[in-house]
Design an enzyme around this catalytic site. Structure first.
Site, mmCIF file in Angstrom:
data_model
loop_
_atom_site.group_PDB
_atom_site.id
_atom_site.type_symbol
_atom_site.label_atom_id
_atom_site.label_comp_id
_atom_site.label_asym_id
_atom_site.label_seq_id
_atom_site.Cartn_x
_atom_site.Cartn_y
_atom_site.Cartn_z
ATOM 1 N N ASP A 129 0.769 -1.237 0.000
ATOM 2 C CA ASP A 129 0.000 0.000 0.000
ATOM 3 C C ASP A 129 0.804 1.294 0.000
ATOM 4 O O ASP A 129 0.233 2.357 -0.197
ATOM 5 C CB ASP A 129 -0.959 -0.024 1.213
ATOM 6 N N CYS A 183 -21.091 -8.135 -10.179
ATOM 7 C CA CYS A 183 -21.973 -7.163 -9.519
ATOM 8 C C CYS A 183 -23.392 -7.215 -10.080
ATOM 9 O O CYS A 183 -24.344 -6.837 -9.385
ATOM 10 C CB CYS A 183 -21.414 -5.750 -9.692
ATOM 11 N N CYS A 189 -23.966 -0.033 -3.520
ATOM 12 C CA CYS A 189 -22.810 0.753 -3.085
ATOM 13 C C CYS A 189 -22.856 2.174 -3.634
ATOM 14 O O CYS A 189 -22.419 3.122 -2.973
ATOM 15 C CB CYS A 189 -21.513 0.062 -3.489
ATOM 16 N N CYS A 193 -23.817 6.057 -1.081
ATOM 17 C CA CYS A 193 -22.747 7.031 -0.864
ATOM 18 C C CYS A 193 -23.310 8.387 -0.436
ATOM 19 O O CYS A 193 -24.097 9.000 -1.168
ATOM 20 C CB CYS A 193 -21.907 7.203 -2.132
ATOM 21 N N CYS A 236 -14.591 5.940 5.667
ATOM 22 C CA CYS A 236 -16.005 5.632 5.487
ATOM 23 C C CYS A 236 -16.114 4.221 4.925
ATOM 24 O O CYS A 236 -15.411 3.871 3.978
ATOM 25 C CB CYS A 236 -16.650 6.634 4.533
ATOM 26 N N CYS A 243 -22.584 -3.980 0.707
ATOM 27 C CA CYS A 243 -22.427 -4.942 -0.393
ATOM 28 C C CYS A 243 -23.007 -6.314 -0.032
ATOM 29 O O CYS A 243 -22.642 -6.899 0.998
ATOM 30 C CB CYS A 243 -20.954 -5.094 -0.758
#
Length: 346
Positions: A129, A183, A189, A193, A236, A243
């Site tokens: 990362d 999906c 999702c 938001c 968040c 999901c």
């Protein structure tokens, strides 16, 4: 070799493994270029500065022949259930306990050492990362999952909740088949938001994302987004938590990722620099810094609807940080407690 590597990786604590070639994500460079061309990275200048490496893993280390992608599951308390706890500040699930960078990197090094013992003369590099590596496209190419409409990686076996680590190696390993997208017609999702951060399915405008605004963004958060922050003070999880694939999520095997999901806002606002460093030592929040956390806590206080928290916000009108002073003034105005102290903000 690959089967034995997988067995050892699972023994070391990982929950998923896949392999791809460094050149397995040819579309990533153009997608990244389009993202940067729209300015959707906001203040994350490091994305643009290292775009050449990020968009082409082969350029990062030309000698690499294989990329081993590994997944480690974490299992947070549901953030959506905490949104009504307005006097508490929600911390994203990945940041509640020990910093994943430390834990995952140690596991990667353990797996890497094992690999070098089996394949004398080969080399490895491990990444978690902090390097210019596009982990999600690589993990998709390695068959670990797919990037969902929220742009995060999803897995039919692991759900949403997992970290990714990468081992680049000069060893030639057979690649896995990439994972397709599953999906379907679901838009849960996107719909949930709070700041409409998805211009379209599979696209993110970081400038509107609460994770970006509370972690990466320096200075005052634009006022149009402050009410939508609610009581989220670090990141968040909404698009992840909603999901449907989470019903298949694997169980976490590492207890150190667990921690306090929603500390009291009043107690957080009372932390000085030393108190902040001590309380969040060894966690991802520590890297945020005291001032940015106070800014976020004050926005949450302003959204709390709890007049008694004005007392916790008022001392921050004297902060040396202008964003903190601004956040304190905003919080007090929202609580109807600004009074004559407004003059002290500037």
């Amino acid at each position: 070799m690959k089967a034995a590597l997988r067995d050892f990786a699972f023994e070391a604590g990982f929950s998923g493994m896949g392999v791809c070639r460094p050149d397995a994500i040819p579309a990533a460079k153009d997608r990244l270029g389009a993202f940067l061309g729209e300015g959707r990275q906001g203040q994350m200048s490091w994305l643009e500065e290292r775009a050449a490496w990020r968009g082409d893993p082969g350029a990062l280390w030309p000698e690499a022949k294989s990329v081993i992608m590994l997944a480690e599951v974490y299992e947070p308390e549901d953030s959506l259930a905490l949104l009504s706890e307005r006097e508490r500040g929600i911390v994203a699930g990945y940041a509640r306990g020990k910093d994943y960078h430390d834990i995952v990197k140690k596991r990667l090094k353990r797996v890497g050492r094992w690999l070098l013992e089996q394949a004398a003369g080969e080399e490895i590099k491990v990444f978690v990362d902090t390097a210019p590596v596009m982990e999600k496209p690589l993990a998709e190419a390695a068959g670990l999952g797919w990037q969902g409409k929220h742009t995060n990686l999803l897995s039919r076996d692991l759900g949403n909740w997992f970290f990714l680590g990468a081992i680049f190696t000069t060893l030639e390993l057979e690649p896995d088949a990439p994972e397709g997208e599953h999906c379907g017609s679901c838009t849960a999702c996107l719909d949930i938001c709070p700041t409409n951060a998805f211009p379209a399915p599979f696209q993110l405008d970081a400038r509107r994302c609460i994770s970006y605004l509370t972690i990466e963004h320096h200075g005052p958060v634009p006022e149009e987004f402050r009410p939508a922050l609610g009581n989220r003070i670090f990141g968040c999880d909404d698009c992840l938590a909603i999901c449907p694939w989470n019903k298949f999520a694997a169980r976490a095997r590492e207890a150190r990722y667990a921690g306090e999901a929603a500390p009291e806002l009043g107690a957080l606002a009372a932390l000085d620099e030393a108190g902040f460093r001590e309380r969040f030592k060894g966690t991802p929040i520590r890297r945020l810094g005291h001032a940015r956390l106070m800014r976020n806590v004050l926005y949450a206080i302003g959204n709390s609807g709890a007049p008694h928290l004005a007392a916790a916000a008022r001392p921050h009108l004297e902060s040396a940080d202008p964003a903190v002073r601004d956040a304190a003034a905003w919080a007090l105005s929202r609580l109807g407690d600004m009074g004559e102290s407004a003059d002290r903000v500037t």
